[in-house]
Design a protein around this motif. Sequence first.
Motif, PDB file in Angstrom:
ATOM      1  N   MET A 182       9.255   0.376  26.493  1.00 40.06           N
ATOM      2  CA  MET A 182       8.748  -0.139  25.222  1.00 40.06           C
ATOM      3  C   MET A 182       7.558  -1.051  25.491  1.00 40.06           C
ATOM      4  O   MET A 182       7.665  -2.258  25.516  1.00 40.06           O
ATOM      5  N   GLY A 183       6.398  -0.464  25.721  1.00 42.81           N
ATOM      6  CA  GLY A 183       5.198  -1.235  26.019  1.00 42.81           C
ATOM      7  C   GLY A 183       4.316  -1.418  24.811  1.00 42.81           C
ATOM      8  O   GLY A 183       3.123  -1.649  24.945  1.00 42.81           O
ATOM      9  N   ARG A 184       4.864  -1.299  23.618  1.00 44.28           N
ATOM     10  CA  ARG A 184       4.049  -1.382  22.408  1.00 44.28           C
ATOM     11  C   ARG A 184       4.195  -2.724  21.720  1.00 44.28           C
ATOM     12  O   ARG A 184       5.263  -3.322  21.729  1.00 44.28           O
ATOM     13  N   HIS A 185       3.113  -3.155  21.096  1.00 47.02           N
ATOM     14  CA  HIS A 185       3.118  -4.377  20.309  1.00 47.02           C
ATOM     15  C   HIS A 185       3.431  -4.028  18.858  1.00 47.02           C
ATOM     16  O   HIS A 185       3.006  -2.993  18.357  1.00 47.02           O
ATOM     17  N   VAL A 186       4.164  -4.914  18.189  1.00 46.21           N
ATOM     18  CA  VAL A 186       4.446  -4.740  16.765  1.00 46.21           C
ATOM     19  C   VAL A 186       3.495  -5.670  16.016  1.00 46.21           C
ATOM     20  O   VAL A 186       3.464  -6.873  16.276  1.00 46.21           O
ATOM     21  N   VAL A 187       2.692  -5.089  15.115  1.00 42.91           N
ATOM     22  CA  VAL A 187       1.733  -5.886  14.351  1.00 42.91           C
ATOM     23  C   VAL A 187       2.022  -5.779  12.862  1.00 42.91           C
ATOM     24  O   VAL A 187       2.589  -4.796  12.397  1.00 42.91           O
ATOM     25  N   LYS A 188       1.626  -6.811  12.140  1.00 43.34           N
ATOM     26  CA  LYS A 188       1.770  -6.830  10.685  1.00 43.34           C
ATOM     27  C   LYS A 188       0.365  -6.827  10.094  1.00 43.34           C
ATOM     28  O   LYS A 188      -0.467  -7.660  10.460  1.00 43.34           O
ATOM     29  N   ILE A 189       0.092  -5.892   9.205  1.00 38.25           N
ATOM     30  CA  ILE A 189      -1.224  -5.810   8.573  1.00 38.25           C
ATOM     31  C   ILE A 189      -1.268  -6.847   7.462  1.00 38.25           C
ATOM     32  O   ILE A 189      -0.433  -6.863   6.562  1.00 38.25           O
ATOM     33  N   THR A 190      -2.276  -7.742   7.536  1.00 35.57           N
ATOM     34  CA  THR A 190      -2.391  -8.813   6.549  1.00 35.57           C
ATOM     35  C   THR A 190      -3.550  -8.607   5.588  1.00 35.57           C
ATOM     36  O   THR A 190      -3.696  -9.362   4.630  1.00 35.57           O
ATOM     37  N   GLY A 191      -4.386  -7.608   5.840  1.00 32.13           N
ATOM     38  CA  GLY A 191      -5.512  -7.362   4.937  1.00 32.13           C
ATOM     39  C   GLY A 191      -6.606  -6.597   5.632  1.00 32.13           C
ATOM     40  O   GLY A 191      -6.394  -5.959   6.666  1.00 32.13           O
ATOM     41  N   GLY A 192      -7.799  -6.634   5.052  1.00 31.77           N
ATOM     42  CA  GLY A 192      -8.942  -5.945   5.630  1.00 31.77           C
ATOM     43  C   GLY A 192     -10.030  -5.744   4.595  1.00 31.77           C
ATOM     44  O   GLY A 192      -9.937  -6.233   3.466  1.00 31.77           O
ATOM     45  N   HIS A 193     -11.085  -5.036   5.011  1.00 34.63           N
ATOM     46  CA  HIS A 193     -12.218  -4.750   4.140  1.00 34.63           C
ATOM     47  C   HIS A 193     -12.635  -3.298   4.326  1.00 34.63           C
ATOM     48  O   HIS A 193     -12.429  -2.721   5.387  1.00 34.63           O
ATOM     49  N   ASP A 194     -13.235  -2.727   3.283  1.00 31.85           N
ATOM     50  CA  ASP A 194     -13.763  -1.374   3.436  1.00 31.85           C
ATOM     51  C   ASP A 194     -15.213  -1.436   3.916  1.00 31.85           C
ATOM     52  O   ASP A 194     -15.726  -2.508   4.232  1.00 31.85           O
ATOM     53  N   LYS A 195     -15.875  -0.288   3.973  1.00 28.02           N
ATOM     54  CA  LYS A 195     -17.228  -0.215   4.531  1.00 28.02           C
ATOM     55  C   LYS A 195     -18.243  -1.024   3.738  1.00 28.02           C
ATOM     56  O   LYS A 195     -19.226  -1.511   4.285  1.00 28.02           O
ATOM     57  N   GLN A 196     -18.018  -1.181   2.444  1.00 33.72           N
ATOM     58  CA  GLN A 196     -18.941  -1.952   1.605  1.00 33.72           C
ATOM     59  C   GLN A 196     -18.553  -3.437   1.507  1.00 33.72           C
ATOM     60  O   GLN A 196     -19.234  -4.196   0.832  1.00 33.72           O
ATOM     61  N   GLY A 197     -17.450  -3.831   2.126  1.00 32.15           N
ATOM     62  CA  GLY A 197     -17.066  -5.238   2.145  1.00 32.15           C
ATOM     63  C   GLY A 197     -16.072  -5.643   1.076  1.00 32.15           C
ATOM     64  O   GLY A 197     -15.810  -6.832   0.899  1.00 32.15           O
ATOM     65  N   PHE A 198     -15.506  -4.685   0.337  1.00 32.34           N
ATOM     66  CA  PHE A 198     -14.518  -5.031  -0.685  1.00 32.34           C
ATOM     67  C   PHE A 198     -13.168  -5.281  -0.017  1.00 32.34           C
ATOM     68  O   PHE A 198     -12.722  -4.478   0.799  1.00 32.34           O
ATOM     69  N   PRO A 199     -12.477  -6.391  -0.372  1.00 35.08           N
ATOM     70  CA  PRO A 199     -11.241  -6.746   0.323  1.00 35.08           C
ATOM     71  C   PRO A 199     -10.061  -5.885  -0.119  1.00 35.08           C
ATOM     72  O   PRO A 199      -9.988  -5.438  -1.254  1.00 35.08           O
ATOM     73  N   MET A 200      -9.128  -5.689   0.835  1.00 32.38           N
ATOM     74  CA  MET A 200      -7.867  -5.022   0.500  1.00 32.38           C
ATOM     75  C   MET A 200      -7.023  -6.028  -0.282  1.00 32.38           C
ATOM     76  O   MET A 200      -7.035  -7.222   0.008  1.00 32.38           O
ATOM     77  N   TYR A 201      -6.308  -5.537  -1.286  1.00 35.27           N
ATOM     78  CA  TYR A 201      -5.551  -6.417  -2.166  1.00 35.27           C
ATOM     79  C   TYR A 201      -4.079  -6.050  -2.113  1.00 35.27           C
ATOM     80  O   TYR A 201      -3.712  -4.908  -2.378  1.00 35.27           O
ATOM     81  N   GLN A 202      -3.241  -7.030  -1.770  1.00 36.52           N
ATOM     82  CA  GLN A 202      -1.808  -6.777  -1.673  1.00 36.52           C
ATOM     83  C   GLN A 202      -1.231  -6.499  -3.054  1.00 36.52           C
ATOM     84  O   GLN A 202      -1.549  -7.187  -4.019  1.00 36.52           O
ATOM     85  N   GLY A 203      -0.403  -5.475  -3.152  1.00 36.07           N
ATOM     86  CA  GLY A 203       0.219  -5.125  -4.422  1.00 36.07           C
ATOM     87  C   GLY A 203      -0.484  -4.012  -5.160  1.00 36.07           C
ATOM     88  O   GLY A 203       0.065  -3.459  -6.110  1.00 36.07           O
ATOM     89  N   VAL A 204      -1.709  -3.649  -4.751  1.00 32.47           N
ATOM     90  CA  VAL A 204      -2.419  -2.524  -5.362  1.00 32.47           C
ATOM     91  C   VAL A 204      -2.075  -1.301  -4.522  1.00 32.47           C
ATOM     92  O   VAL A 204      -2.646  -1.076  -3.456  1.00 32.47           O
ATOM     93  N   MET A 205      -1.134  -0.487  -4.996  1.00 35.60           N
ATOM     94  CA  MET A 205      -0.577   0.618  -4.206  1.00 35.60           C
ATOM     95  C   MET A 205      -1.406   1.892  -4.327  1.00 35.60           C
ATOM     96  O   MET A 205      -0.950   2.891  -4.893  1.00 35.60           O
ATOM     97  N   MET A 206      -2.618   1.867  -3.819  1.00 38.92           N
ATOM     98  CA  MET A 206      -3.455   3.064  -3.785  1.00 38.92           C
ATOM     99  C   MET A 206      -4.491   2.923  -2.675  1.00 38.92           C
ATOM    100  O   MET A 206      -4.869   1.809  -2.314  1.00 38.92           O
ATOM    101  N   PRO A 207      -4.949   4.040  -2.127  1.00 35.41           N
ATOM    102  CA  PRO A 207      -5.914   3.969  -1.024  1.00 35.41           C
ATOM    103  C   PRO A 207      -7.368   3.817  -1.477  1.00 35.41           C
ATOM    104  O   PRO A 207      -8.261   3.710  -0.651  1.00 35.41           O
ATOM    105  N   SER A 208      -7.609   3.838  -2.783  1.00 32.44           N
ATOM    106  CA  SER A 208      -8.976   3.808  -3.292  1.00 32.44           C
ATOM    107  C   SER A 208      -9.347   2.417  -3.807  1.00 32.44           C
ATOM    108  O   SER A 208      -8.559   1.478  -3.743  1.00 32.44           O
ATOM    109  N   ARG A 209     -10.556   2.326  -4.342  1.00 36.19           N
ATOM    110  CA  ARG A 209     -11.051   1.075  -4.906  1.00 36.19           C
ATOM    111  C   ARG A 209     -10.742   1.046  -6.401  1.00 36.19           C
ATOM    112  O   ARG A 209     -10.892   2.049  -7.086  1.00 36.19           O
ATOM    113  N   VAL A 210     -10.317  -0.116  -6.893  1.00 36.66           N
ATOM    114  CA  VAL A 210     -10.017  -0.261  -8.321  1.00 36.66           C
ATOM    115  C   VAL A 210     -10.669  -1.534  -8.835  1.00 36.66           C
ATOM    116  O   VAL A 210     -11.019  -2.419  -8.056  1.00 36.66           O
TER     117      VAL A 210
END
Length: 166
Positions: free
Chosen positions: A1-29
């Motif tokens: 078991m040489g793998r790390h467990v990570v928790k995704i806390t957020g991010g940005h898309d190519k244009q700089g729009f932030p990921m929003y927790q609770g918005v359950m879709m892969p697109s921009r809204v």
Amino acid sequence: MGRHVVKITGGHDKQGFPMYQGVMMPSRVKLLLNARAKGNTRGRDGERSRKSVRGCIIDHDIAVIHVIIVKKGAKPIEGLTDKRVPCRLGPKRASRIRKMFDLSKEDDVRDYVVRRTIVREGKKDYTKAPKIQRLITPLRLHRKRHLLKAKKEARAKTVEKRNKYH
């Protein structure tokens, strides 16, 4: 078991729009965000504005992903988990310095503040320390007593004027 467990806390898309927790879709809204919401920089209290945000599902458009390492694996990640970086700054608030060094109310907090040494080439080294916030000094106690005394005098003066009027 040489793998790390990570928790995704957020991010940005190519244009700089932030990921929003609770918005359950892969697109921009477009969401109606209040002034304090993430991704909304302008606005006063109570004012809302419609802003574009990215959903929390990772898609091919995501450019940056913010993660936290929850569990370390067997092998360290080079440059990330293989070395320990000390905290550069210590606490600034008096109560937090007391908590960190397990001090009592009688101990002087100023002796325990975390100082850092500044090294300059060709010049003398010196230390820097933060200004301690919420530090109870004799001057502060004097000001507090003075304000309370002024408040009592103002109240007594008001009562005296009221009694004189009636």
